[in-house]
Design a protein around this motif. Structure first.
Motif, PDB file in Angstrom:
ATOM      1  N   ALA A   1      38.971  24.366  33.425  1.00 32.06           N
ATOM      2  CA  ALA A   1      39.523  24.150  34.765  1.00 32.06           C
ATOM      3  C   ALA A   1      40.752  23.247  34.714  1.00 32.06           C
ATOM      4  O   ALA A   1      41.731  23.468  35.436  1.00 32.06           O
TER       5      ALA A   1
ATOM      6  N   ASP B   1      39.772  29.398  42.102  1.00 29.04           N
ATOM      7  CA  ASP B   1      38.670  29.183  43.052  1.00 29.04           C
ATOM      8  C   ASP B   1      39.215  28.608  44.352  1.00 29.04           C
ATOM      9  O   ASP B   1      38.700  28.893  45.434  1.00 29.04           O
TER      10      ASP B   1
ATOM     11  N   TYR C   1      36.397  23.150  39.183  1.00 29.65           N
ATOM     12  CA  TYR C   1      37.011  24.169  40.023  1.00 29.65           C
ATOM     13  C   TYR C   1      38.383  24.540  39.463  1.00 29.65           C
ATOM     14  O   TYR C   1      39.181  23.661  39.128  1.00 29.65           O
TER      15      TYR C   1
ATOM     16  N   LYS D   1      39.814  30.725  50.496  1.00 27.90           N
ATOM     17  CA  LYS D   1      40.196  30.117  49.216  1.00 27.90           C
ATOM     18  C   LYS D   1      41.405  29.203  49.365  1.00 27.90           C
ATOM     19  O   LYS D   1      41.661  28.360  48.513  1.00 27.90           O
TER      20      LYS D   1
END
Length: 279
Positions: A125, A145, A168, A192
């Motif tokens: 991430a 994400d 994330y 999103k």
């Protein structure tokens, strides 16, 4: 006013110390009012001695997490001798646990970052956030994400990194009248996307400080109030098209905004319209 200097020292990554120090700093000043320098993977006293020397010269504050007791005691002693403000974030907890559990600590830095599945997800991430920072690769919006959207200096990058540490994948997109927003932005689920709004006056002050830090004239168009109004008006138009939630970050620390975002994305059936009313 000159920025306050803060050193974060660790014999591991230093992530824990940095988060604790930033949480404390948020109670006293805005993020743009200080410079934080992380000194990770400390293995010898020379690095500590040098850190205290520079802290003394700049009137800096030092926060640290050192599990090695020799390094910990050395840093505390050195700070006391040089009259540098220094706080031990990990030591008192280890000593209390040692008394409570009647066991010696392992004294191994970085155990919390063992190479488990969570660790690899976090690293992935973080790398994603770096790769798709500031719209440098528009393909990121379809893979992310969370997509953060805002004009320049609305804390998109630090927010992306903070959320990346929560595993994330975050892409962030800069909004400006001269730049077309990525087409994919209008074809992904609106939930999103999260807009970051800021007041013109606050943004004007932040940008002036940024120009001052760079040694540039704070009368440049980047900090011009009319230019800022134009940018924010364009931002509002894009947000209306996206129909996504918007958070006012004018008076929020990065951690506070991140917690709002986390609360939003962790609600399985949240309503965009309801979120807009709440924000």
């Amino acid at each position: 006013m000159d920025k306050r200097i803060v050193y974060v020292v660790s014999d591991s990554v230093g992530e824990t110390a940095e988060l604790v120090v930033k949480a404390g700093l948020s109670q006293f000043m805005e993020e743009h009012a200080y410079e934080l320098y992380r000194i990770p993977y400390v293995e010898n006293t020379e690095v500590l001695r040098g850190t205290i020397y520079h802290a003394k010269q700049t009137g800096a504050f030092v926060g640290f997490t050192l599990v090695n007791p020799e390094l910990r005691h050395f840093l505390i002693k050195e700070a006391q001798e040089k009259e540098v403000e220094c706080v031990d974030i990990m030591g008192p907890m280890l000593e209390t646990m040692q008394r409570t559990f009647r066991k010696q600590p392992k004294q191994q830095p970085g155990l919390i970052h063992q190479l488990d599945e969570d660790y690899f997800r976090r690293i992935e991430a973080i790398e994603f956030a770096v790769r798709f920072d500031d719209g440098r690769d528009p393909r990121g919006v379809t893979q992310a994400d969370i997509v953060l959207i805002g004009v320049s200096r609305t804390s998109k990058t630090p927010l992306s990194q903070y959320l990346a540490h929560k595993q994330y994948k975050v892409a962030n997109v800069p909004i400006a009248p001269e730049i077309d927003a990525p087409k994919d932005l209008f074809h992904i689920p609106s939930q999103k996307c999260i807009g970051l709004r800021i007041s013109p006056e606050k943004l004007n002050g932040i940008r002036k400080e940024r120009l001052k830090t760079l040694g540039l004239d704070n009368r440049a168009s980047y900090a011009n109030i009319d230019r800022i109004y134009d940018e924010l008006a364009h931002f509002d138009k894009v947000m209306e098209q996206l129909n996504c939630p918007v958070i006012d970050v004018s008076h929020k620390a990065v951690e506070e905004t991140a917690n709002i975002i986390l609360n939003m994305v962790n609600q399985p059936y949240w309503s965009i319209d309801q979120e807009k009313e709440n924000l």
